[in-house]
Motif scaffolding. Structure first.
Motif, short mmCIF file in Angstrom:
data_model
loop_
_atom_site.label_atom_id
_atom_site.label_comp_id
_atom_site.label_asym_id
_atom_site.label_seq_id
_atom_site.Cartn_x
_atom_site.Cartn_y
_atom_site.Cartn_z
N GLU A 1 0.82 -1.22 0.00
CA GLU A 1 0.00 0.00 0.00
C GLU A 1 0.86 1.26 0.00
N LEU A 2 1.89 1.31 0.85
CA LEU A 2 2.72 2.50 0.92
C LEU A 2 3.54 2.70 -0.36
N ALA A 3 4.04 1.62 -0.93
CA ALA A 3 4.80 1.72 -2.17
C ALA A 3 3.89 2.15 -3.32
N THR A 4 2.69 1.63 -3.36
CA THR A 4 1.74 2.04 -4.40
C THR A 4 1.42 3.52 -4.27
N ASN A 5 1.21 3.98 -3.04
CA ASN A 5 0.94 5.41 -2.84
C ASN A 5 2.12 6.25 -3.30
N ALA A 6 3.34 5.77 -3.04
CA ALA A 6 4.53 6.52 -3.47
C ALA A 6 4.60 6.61 -4.99
N THR A 7 4.15 5.56 -5.67
CA THR A 7 4.22 5.58 -7.14
C THR A 7 3.06 6.36 -7.76
N VAL A 8 1.94 6.40 -7.09
CA VAL A 8 0.77 7.10 -7.64
C VAL A 8 0.74 8.57 -7.20
N HIS A 9 0.90 8.82 -5.91
CA HIS A 9 0.74 10.17 -5.38
C HIS A 9 2.06 10.90 -5.14
N GLY A 10 3.15 10.15 -4.98
CA GLY A 10 4.43 10.77 -4.65
C GLY A 10 5.43 10.75 -5.78
N ARG A 11 4.97 10.39 -6.95
CA ARG A 11 5.88 10.22 -8.10
C ARG A 11 6.34 11.55 -8.66
N VAL A 12 7.64 11.65 -8.85
CA VAL A 12 8.26 12.74 -9.58
C VAL A 12 9.16 12.08 -10.61
N PRO A 13 8.97 12.37 -11.90
CA PRO A 13 9.80 11.72 -12.92
C PRO A 13 11.29 11.87 -12.63
N GLY A 14 12.00 10.76 -12.73
CA GLY A 14 13.44 10.76 -12.51
C GLY A 14 13.87 10.64 -11.05
N ARG A 15 12.92 10.55 -10.13
CA ARG A 15 13.25 10.42 -8.71
C ARG A 15 12.66 9.13 -8.16
N ASP A 16 13.51 8.34 -7.54
CA ASP A 16 13.09 7.06 -6.98
C ASP A 16 12.43 7.25 -5.62
N PHE A 17 11.76 6.19 -5.17
CA PHE A 17 11.28 6.18 -3.79
C PHE A 17 12.14 5.19 -3.02
N ARG A 18 12.18 5.34 -1.71
CA ARG A 18 13.02 4.49 -0.87
C ARG A 18 12.16 3.65 0.05
N LEU A 19 12.47 2.37 0.12
CA LEU A 19 11.87 1.45 1.08
C LEU A 19 12.91 1.15 2.14
N ARG A 20 12.50 1.23 3.38
CA ARG A 20 13.40 0.88 4.49
C ARG A 20 12.63 0.01 5.47
N LEU A 21 13.24 -1.11 5.85
CA LEU A 21 12.71 -2.00 6.89
C LEU A 21 13.74 -2.04 8.00
N ALA A 22 13.30 -1.93 9.23
CA ALA A 22 14.24 -1.99 10.35
C ALA A 22 13.56 -2.63 11.55
N VAL A 23 14.29 -3.51 12.20
CA VAL A 23 13.82 -4.12 13.44
C VAL A 23 14.53 -3.39 14.58
N HIS A 24 13.75 -2.82 15.48
CA HIS A 24 14.29 -2.04 16.59
C HIS A 24 14.19 -2.83 17.89
N HIS A 25 15.35 -3.12 18.48
CA HIS A 25 15.43 -3.80 19.78
C HIS A 25 14.64 -5.11 19.81
N GLY A 26 14.42 -5.70 18.66
CA GLY A 26 13.67 -6.95 18.60
C GLY A 26 12.21 -6.80 18.99
N ALA A 27 11.78 -5.54 19.21
CA ALA A 27 10.43 -5.30 19.72
C ALA A 27 9.44 -4.89 18.64
N HIS A 28 9.91 -4.19 17.62
CA HIS A 28 8.98 -3.82 16.56
C HIS A 28 9.69 -3.66 15.22
N LEU A 29 8.90 -3.84 14.18
CA LEU A 29 9.35 -3.66 12.81
C LEU A 29 8.85 -2.31 12.33
N ARG A 30 9.75 -1.52 11.79
CA ARG A 30 9.37 -0.23 11.23
C ARG A 30 9.53 -0.30 9.72
#
Length: 141
Positions: free
Chosen positions: A55-84
């Motif tokens: 959903e977030l990536a689709t929104n970035a491609t539909v609503h946040g798209r600027v020609p020639g500029r990529d979007f960034r995906l980041r996944l991070a596990v913090h203290h083993g307690a949550h995924l961001r």
């Protein structure tokens, strides 16, 4: 003379994955596939996260798209307690609106899905011209 060489021990790196992707349907699909693969490698459940990434990536491609500029995906596990999950695009002037599509609308429910699946979500503006839409999932042992 006895010289002892010591190495500073750094804490184990947090589980983190970051990638730049083209703001296209293919880029959004790849974001979901990469997220699923990395979460699987980390031994974490991926179903809710995969839907959020999609959903977030689709929104970035539909609503946040600027020609020639990529979007960034980041996944991070913090203290083993949550995924961001973070998706950053280059349209800081287009902030996500409260999800309230018309009943007969064919689209506009992506953030409702994110809201339903995530334990927390929000938007972090900047630095200009960027914004990051993020969602967090609590990890249950």
């Amino acid at each position: 003379m006895n010289h002892e060489i010591t190495r500073a021990r750094r804490p184990a790196p947090a589980r983190e994955f970051t990638v730049l992707l083209s703001p296209t349907r293919r880029g959004a699909r790849l974001a979901r596939l990469l997220a699923t693969a990395h979460l699987g490698d980390w031994g974490l459940p991926s179903e809710r996260a995969a839907h959020i990434v999609a959903e977030l990536a689709t929104n970035a491609t539909v609503h946040g798209r600027v020609p020639g500029r990529d979007f960034r995906l980041r996944l991070a596990v913090h203290h083993g307690a949550h995924l961001r999950i973070e998706v950053t695009d280059t349209r800081s002037e287009r902030l996500p609106a409260s999800p309230s599509p018309a009943d007969d609308a064919g689209s506009g429910r992506g953030l409702l899905i994110v809201e339903a699946l995530a334990d927390r979500w929000g938007v972090t503006p900047g630095p200009v011209p960027r914004k990051t839409v993020w969602a967090e999932l609590d990890l249950v042992p």
